[in-house]
Design an enzyme around this catalytic site. Structure first.
Site, PDB file in Angstrom:
ATOM      1  N   HIS A 157      24.949  18.726 -47.048  1.00  0.00           N
ATOM      2  CA  HIS A 157      25.426  17.848 -45.858  1.00  0.00           C
ATOM      3  C   HIS A 157      27.026  17.308 -45.905  1.00  0.00           C
ATOM      4  CE1 HIS A 157      21.094  17.331 -45.055  1.00  0.00           C
ATOM      5  NE2 HIS A 157      21.341  17.371 -43.678  1.00  0.00           N
ATOM      6  N   LYS A 161      27.592  11.484 -45.140  1.00  0.00           N
ATOM      7  CA  LYS A 161      25.985  11.226 -44.929  1.00  0.00           C
ATOM      8  C   LYS A 161      25.771  10.256 -46.065  1.00  0.00           C
ATOM      9  CE  LYS A 161      21.475  13.237 -44.879  1.00  0.00           C
ATOM     10  NZ  LYS A 161      21.047  12.344 -43.712  1.00  0.00           N
TER      11      LYS A 161
HETATM   12  N1  LIG Z   1      16.444  13.986 -37.167  1.00  0.00           N
HETATM   13  C1  LIG Z   1      17.740  14.916 -36.786  1.00  0.00           C
HETATM   14  O1  LIG Z   1      17.646  16.051 -36.310  1.00  0.00           O
HETATM   15  C2  LIG Z   1      19.041  14.273 -37.255  1.00  0.00           C
HETATM   16  C3  LIG Z   1      19.005  13.142 -37.752  1.00  0.00           C
HETATM   17  N2  LIG Z   1      20.412  12.685 -38.167  1.00  0.00           N
HETATM   18  C4  LIG Z   1      20.300  11.389 -38.718  1.00  0.00           C
HETATM   19  O2  LIG Z   1      20.876  10.196 -37.778  1.00  0.00           O
HETATM   20  C5  LIG Z   1      21.481   9.160 -38.423  1.00  0.00           C
HETATM   21  C6  LIG Z   1      22.793   8.839 -37.750  1.00  0.00           C
HETATM   22  O3  LIG Z   1      23.809   9.927 -38.151  1.00  0.00           O
HETATM   23  P1  LIG Z   1      25.211  10.315 -37.574  1.00  0.00           P
HETATM   24  O4  LIG Z   1      25.208  10.220 -36.340  1.00  0.00           O
HETATM   25  O5  LIG Z   1      25.518  11.363 -38.298  1.00  0.00           O
HETATM   26  O6  LIG Z   1      25.729   8.795 -38.245  1.00  0.00           O
HETATM   27  P2  LIG Z   1      27.085   8.004 -37.557  1.00  0.00           P
HETATM   28  O7  LIG Z   1      27.145   7.192 -38.805  1.00  0.00           O
HETATM   29  O8  LIG Z   1      27.975   8.797 -37.135  1.00  0.00           O
HETATM   30  O9  LIG Z   1      26.388   7.106 -36.458  1.00  0.00           O
HETATM   31  C7  LIG Z   1      25.467   6.051 -36.707  1.00  0.00           C
HETATM   32  C8  LIG Z   1      25.897   5.071 -35.530  1.00  0.00           C
HETATM   33  O10 LIG Z   1      24.880   4.074 -35.350  1.00  0.00           O
HETATM   34  C9  LIG Z   1      25.685   2.923 -35.203  1.00  0.00           C
HETATM   35  N3  LIG Z   1      25.068   1.652 -35.556  1.00  0.00           N
HETATM   36  C10 LIG Z   1      24.612   0.986 -36.716  1.00  0.00           C
HETATM   37  N4  LIG Z   1      24.040  -0.165 -36.487  1.00  0.00           N
HETATM   38  C11 LIG Z   1      23.706  -0.126 -35.334  1.00  0.00           C
HETATM   39  C12 LIG Z   1      22.973  -1.121 -34.335  1.00  0.00           C
HETATM   40  N5  LIG Z   1      22.559  -2.211 -34.789  1.00  0.00           N
HETATM   41  N6  LIG Z   1      23.076  -0.751 -33.108  1.00  0.00           N
HETATM   42  C13 LIG Z   1      23.436   0.256 -32.518  1.00  0.00           C
HETATM   43  N7  LIG Z   1      24.240   1.011 -33.253  1.00  0.00           N
HETATM   44  C14 LIG Z   1      24.353   0.941 -34.394  1.00  0.00           C
HETATM   45  C15 LIG Z   1      26.709   3.074 -36.018  1.00  0.00           C
HETATM   46  O11 LIG Z   1      28.048   2.341 -35.881  1.00  0.00           O
HETATM   47  P3  LIG Z   1      28.888   1.729 -36.868  1.00  0.00           P
HETATM   48  O12 LIG Z   1      29.440   3.065 -37.507  1.00  0.00           O
HETATM   49  O13 LIG Z   1      29.930   1.040 -36.202  1.00  0.00           O
HETATM   50  O14 LIG Z   1      28.022   1.082 -37.938  1.00  0.00           O
HETATM   51  C16 LIG Z   1      27.213   4.540 -35.657  1.00  0.00           C
HETATM   52  O15 LIG Z   1      27.963   4.708 -34.614  1.00  0.00           O
HETATM   53  C17 LIG Z   1      21.490   9.427 -39.913  1.00  0.00           C
HETATM   54  O16 LIG Z   1      20.374   8.643 -40.202  1.00  0.00           O
HETATM   55  C18 LIG Z   1      21.256  11.087 -39.923  1.00  0.00           C
HETATM   56  O17 LIG Z   1      20.598  11.288 -41.002  1.00  0.00           O
HETATM   57  C19 LIG Z   1      21.505  13.251 -37.903  1.00  0.00           C
HETATM   58  C20 LIG Z   1      21.387  14.555 -37.550  1.00  0.00           C
HETATM   59  C21 LIG Z   1      20.133  15.271 -36.959  1.00  0.00           C
HETATM   60  O1  LIG Z   2      22.758  13.386 -41.414  1.00  0.00           O
HETATM   61  C1  LIG Z   2      23.091  14.148 -41.137  1.00  0.00           C
HETATM   62  O2  LIG Z   2      24.136  14.752 -40.740  1.00  0.00           O
HETATM   63  C2  LIG Z   2      21.731  15.167 -40.862  1.00  0.00           C
HETATM   64  N1  LIG Z   2      20.477  14.497 -41.253  1.00  0.00           N
HETATM   65  C3  LIG Z   2      19.367  14.808 -41.069  1.00  0.00           C
HETATM   66  C4  LIG Z   2      18.573  14.702 -42.364  1.00  0.00           C
HETATM   67  O3  LIG Z   2      18.726  13.795 -43.181  1.00  0.00           O
HETATM   68  O4  LIG Z   2      17.929  15.734 -42.655  1.00  0.00           O
HETATM   69  C5  LIG Z   2      19.270  16.064 -40.230  1.00  0.00           C
HETATM   70  C6  LIG Z   2      20.323  17.206 -40.289  1.00  0.00           C
HETATM   71  O5  LIG Z   2      20.324  17.847 -41.627  1.00  0.00           O
HETATM   72  C7  LIG Z   2      21.806  16.428 -40.352  1.00  0.00           C
END
Ligand SMILES: NC(=O)C1=CN([C@@H]2O[C@H](COP(=O)(O)OP(=O)(O)OC[C@H]3O[C@@H](n4cnc5c(N)ncnc54)[C@H](OP(=O)(O)O)[C@@H]3O)[C@@H](O)[C@H]2O)C=CC1
Ligand SMILES: O=C(O)C1=N[C@H](C(=O)O)C[C@H](O)C1
Length: 269
Positions: A157, A161
């Site tokens: 990743h 991450k």
């Molecule tokens: N299931 C799936 O298919 C996938 C899952 N993921 C998962 O999704 C999650 C997010 O990934 P990603 O978008 O890359 O991460 P980012 O860090 O880009 O985004 C997370 C966001 O959540 C915000 N946040 C944190 N705390 C709060 C709160 N209390 N209320 C509202 N917003 C909040 C953060 O704000 P701030 O930065 O200001 O703290 C940030 O904008 C990870 O756990 C990742 O592993 C990602 C891709 C695919």
């Molecule tokens: O954090 C990410 O970016 C992603 N998170 C998910 C994971 O933890 O598997 C899904 C995807 O791989 C991207």
């Protein structure tokens, strides 16, 4: 056809922005709320302008309860503590909660399960069709092979991450363990280092690469004497995760309370 209101949490994040754009473009969904944490610079701004585009008429808020009260569903790709809090509020508001957040602890999962007594929760460490299909293939291959075949899961990743192993790697590990008829907790071996001794028969190994802008890559390796099977999924675009989440929103409408996953949504069970 009915149109459904969706709130996107963590809307400034990598996934949050992607999800908001996809909801806005969807013919059966509209964005009725956009949430960020209290103190985030986007709170109080129009989301479209904050994302660097045209105004969308949706203001970024830090008040989840007010937003959930107006919604049919919440899509939540944030951090574990926020997701647990959102699960409780989504249960109070009886809205579908689609959870993509990874890195959830056993205690977090327990709290989410309690919330799912009152609301529909769709949760998956990976929302893509390809990965969910890969979990079923992994389960089948693991069931067909004995422990002469060592199972190793390698994931890669981007360098931002924060959790390891990835949620996807854990899904694949669970599938492999299920196929073998063992509990993952009993056989999981994470990130070897130092004088580890020889590999233990039956273990499932996990390894995490972090670098650059890798969207997400997962390999399940079945290695035996003289041969190897390698199953691999490469995600090159985050829209595939968002597409899965939007499918889950529509699928969850009208379902009874409970915890579901993407195999339910995609009809792969
Ligand atoms: N299931 C799936 O298919 C996938 C899952 N993921 C998962 O999704 C999650 C997010 O990934 P990603 O978008 O890359 O991460 P980012 O860090 O880009 O985004 C997370 C966001 O959540 C915000 N946040 C944190 N705390 C709060 C709160 N209390 N209320 C509202 N917003 C909040 C953060 O704000 P701030 O930065 O200001 O703290 C940030 O904008 C990870 O756990 C990742 O592993 C990602 C891709 C695919
Ligand atoms: O954090 C990410 O970016 C992603 N998170 C998910 C994971 O933890 O598997 C899904 C995807 O791989 C991207």
């Amino acid at each position: 056809m009915e149109d459904y209101g969706v709130v996107v949490t963590g809307v400034s994040g990598r996934m949050g922005q992607m999800l908001a754009r996809q909801v806005v473009a969807h013919e059966r969904l509209h964005l009725c709320g956009a949430l960020e944490r209290t103190g985030h610079p986007w709170v109080g701004q129009d989301l479209g302008l904050a994302m660097g585009g045209a105004a969308l008429g949706v203001m970024v808020s830090d008040d989840p309860l007010e937003a959930f009260a107006r919604a049919h569903a919440v899509i939540d790709f944030t951090v574990p503590a926020a997701t647990v809090a959102f699960a409780e509020l989504a249960a109070q508001a009886r809205v579908v909660h689609v959870i993509g957040t990874t890195g959830l602890s056993d205690d977090d999962l327990h709290k989410i399960a309690l919330a799912a007594r009152h609301s529909v929760v769709v949760r998956a460490g990976n929302m893509s069709l390809g990965v969910n299909l890969l979990t079923t293939v992994t389960r089948q291959v693991a069931a067909a092979l004995d422990a002469d075949w060592d199972i190793e899961i390698v994931e890669a990743h981007h360098n931002q991450k924060v959790d390891a192993p990835s949620g996807t790697a854990l899904m694949l590990g669970e599938a492999a363990a299920e196929g073998r008829g063992v509990a993952l907790a009993d056989v999981s071996d994470r990130g070897r280092d130092g004088i580890t001794g020889a590999r233990k028969r039956g273990d499932i190994g996990f390894h995490a690469i972090r670098g650059g802008d890798i969207v997400g890559e997962h390999e399940v390796i079945f290695a035996a004497a003289g041969e190897r099977i390698v199953l691999k999924h490469i995600a090159s675009d985050r829209t595939l995760f968002a597409r899965g989440a939007l499918k889950a929103v529509l699928w969850g409408q009208g379902k009874g309370p409970g915890e579901y996953d993407m195999l339910d949504v995609l009809g792969l069970k």
